[in-house]
Design a protein around this motif. Structure first.
Motif, PDB file in Angstrom:
ATOM      1  N   THR A   1      -7.868  -7.180   2.221  1.00 55.79           N
ATOM      2  CA  THR A   1      -8.433  -6.293   1.201  1.00 55.79           C
ATOM      3  C   THR A   1      -7.453  -5.217   0.764  1.00 55.79           C
ATOM      4  O   THR A   1      -7.298  -4.962  -0.434  1.00 55.79           O
ATOM      5  CB  THR A   1      -9.725  -5.639   1.727  1.00 55.79           C
ATOM      6  OG1 THR A   1     -10.625  -6.666   2.130  1.00 55.79           O
ATOM      7  CG2 THR A   1     -10.381  -4.792   0.668  1.00 55.79           C
ATOM      8  N   MET A   2      -6.774  -4.577   1.698  1.00 49.39           N
ATOM      9  CA  MET A   2      -5.866  -3.481   1.344  1.00 49.39           C
ATOM     10  C   MET A   2      -4.654  -3.961   0.543  1.00 49.39           C
ATOM     11  O   MET A   2      -4.070  -3.194  -0.208  1.00 49.39           O
ATOM     12  CB  MET A   2      -5.399  -2.734   2.595  1.00 49.39           C
ATOM     13  CG  MET A   2      -6.503  -1.942   3.265  1.00 49.39           C
ATOM     14  SD  MET A   2      -7.392  -0.847   2.162  1.00 49.39           S
ATOM     15  CE  MET A   2      -6.178   0.373   1.840  1.00 49.39           C
TER      16      MET A   2
ATOM     17  N   ALA B   1      -5.181   0.044  -7.262  1.00 45.61           N
ATOM     18  CA  ALA B   1      -5.397   1.482  -7.443  1.00 45.61           C
ATOM     19  C   ALA B   1      -4.191   2.133  -8.124  1.00 45.61           C
ATOM     20  O   ALA B   1      -4.362   2.955  -9.038  1.00 45.61           O
ATOM     21  CB  ALA B   1      -5.668   2.145  -6.095  1.00 45.61           C
ATOM     22  N   LEU B   2      -2.993   1.778  -7.712  1.00 47.31           N
ATOM     23  CA  LEU B   2      -1.805   2.349  -8.340  1.00 47.31           C
ATOM     24  C   LEU B   2      -1.673   1.917  -9.797  1.00 47.31           C
ATOM     25  O   LEU B   2      -1.353   2.728 -10.673  1.00 47.31           O
ATOM     26  CB  LEU B   2      -0.553   1.961  -7.551  1.00 47.31           C
ATOM     27  CG  LEU B   2      -0.427   2.593  -6.166  1.00 47.31           C
ATOM     28  CD1 LEU B   2       0.758   2.004  -5.420  1.00 47.31           C
ATOM     29  CD2 LEU B   2      -0.312   4.093  -6.270  1.00 47.31           C
TER      30      LEU B   2
ATOM     31  N   GLY C   1       3.179  -8.248  -6.655  1.00 43.38           N
ATOM     32  CA  GLY C   1       4.160  -9.124  -6.022  1.00 43.38           C
ATOM     33  C   GLY C   1       4.691  -8.554  -4.716  1.00 43.38           C
ATOM     34  O   GLY C   1       4.829  -9.263  -3.723  1.00 43.38           O
ATOM     35  N   GLY C   2       4.977  -7.247  -4.721  1.00 43.19           N
ATOM     36  CA  GLY C   2       5.421  -6.594  -3.489  1.00 43.19           C
ATOM     37  C   GLY C   2       4.351  -6.615  -2.413  1.00 43.19           C
ATOM     38  O   GLY C   2       4.638  -6.828  -1.230  1.00 43.19           O
ATOM     39  N   SER C   3       3.114  -6.424  -2.810  1.00 43.53           N
ATOM     40  CA  SER C   3       2.018  -6.478  -1.856  1.00 43.53           C
ATOM     41  C   SER C   3       1.852  -7.886  -1.293  1.00 43.53           C
ATOM     42  O   SER C   3       1.633  -8.061  -0.093  1.00 43.53           O
ATOM     43  CB  SER C   3       0.725  -6.023  -2.534  1.00 43.53           C
ATOM     44  OG  SER C   3      -0.328  -5.965  -1.621  1.00 43.53           O
ATOM     45  N   ALA C   4       1.972  -8.893  -2.151  1.00 45.22           N
ATOM     46  CA  ALA C   4       1.881 -10.278  -1.683  1.00 45.22           C
ATOM     47  C   ALA C   4       3.040 -10.624  -0.752  1.00 45.22           C
ATOM     48  O   ALA C   4       2.859 -11.313   0.266  1.00 45.22           O
ATOM     49  CB  ALA C   4       1.860 -11.227  -2.873  1.00 45.22           C
ATOM     50  N   LEU C   5       4.227 -10.131  -1.059  1.00 47.32           N
ATOM     51  CA  LEU C   5       5.383 -10.357  -0.202  1.00 47.32           C
ATOM     52  C   LEU C   5       5.190  -9.697   1.165  1.00 47.32           C
ATOM     53  O   LEU C   5       5.476 -10.307   2.211  1.00 47.32           O
ATOM     54  CB  LEU C   5       6.642  -9.829  -0.875  1.00 47.32           C
ATOM     55  CG  LEU C   5       7.960 -10.069  -0.162  1.00 47.32           C
ATOM     56  CD1 LEU C   5       8.251 -11.566  -0.085  1.00 47.32           C
ATOM     57  CD2 LEU C   5       9.085  -9.361  -0.878  1.00 47.32           C
ATOM     58  N   LEU C   6       4.688  -8.465   1.169  1.00 44.67           N
ATOM     59  CA  LEU C   6       4.417  -7.779   2.427  1.00 44.67           C
ATOM     60  C   LEU C   6       3.365  -8.523   3.241  1.00 44.67           C
ATOM     61  O   LEU C   6       3.502  -8.678   4.455  1.00 44.67           O
ATOM     62  CB  LEU C   6       3.963  -6.344   2.151  1.00 44.67           C
ATOM     63  CG  LEU C   6       3.670  -5.473   3.359  1.00 44.67           C
ATOM     64  CD1 LEU C   6       4.930  -5.274   4.195  1.00 44.67           C
ATOM     65  CD2 LEU C   6       3.116  -4.130   2.912  1.00 44.67           C
TER      66      LEU C   6
END
Length: 152
Positions: A77-78, A85-86, A130-135
């Motif tokens: 979820t996060m 949100a950003l 994309g950065g969130s998916a990579l993380l």
């Protein structure tokens, strides 16, 4: 021995006092010219947020949690909430330029074109997700490496 009052350390108190002084100065400067328009804008923004935006993003968040919960991926979820949100905050701040509503006024005031704002906002949104998916992928890979092998 008397208990110490929960005020925080002196640096925190000084920082808080400086932020109140800065906010007071900004308020005085803001309300000096056209205080009725500023007050109307603040009240309108608060009402728009509380009556329209809060229910919308609460509903979207509930749908996200329910959807990921149904897929048994609620811990993801996060990784969706933070970039959303950003991106939403950037859209809210730059909405007049992204929507093209103030293109002429912006060009007159700055001498610059507002043509690239929608594409830049979409690009920033894509980079955030994309950065969130990579993380998420890195953390999932790390978690599978630490998992002990299944015994058959």
């Amino acid at each position: 021995m008397r208990p110490r009052p929960p005020l925080g350390n002196p640096f925190q108190i000084l920082l808080l006092a400086c932020s109140f002084a800065l906010a007071g100065y900004a308020g005085v400067r803001l309300f000096a010219d056209d205080w009725t328009a500023v007050a109307l804008w603040l009240v309108g923004a608060a009402l728009l947020h509380d009556l329209v935006l809060l229910p919308l993003y609460s509903l979207a968040d509930r749908a996200l949690v329910r959807g990921l919960g149904a897929a048994r991926r609620r811990e993801w979820t996060m990784y969706v909430r933070v970039p959303a949100a950003l991106s939403g905050l950037l859209l809210l701040v730059w909405f007049p330029l992204i929507s093209g509503m103030v293109d002429r006024r912006y060009r007159t005031a700055t001498g610059l074109s507002a043509d690239g704002y929608p594409a830049r906002w979409l690009l920033i949104t894509a980079v955030l997700f994309g950065g969130s998916a990579l993380l998420l992928a890195v953390r999932l890979r790390r978690a599978t490496k630490r998992r002990p092998p299944a015994v058959h």
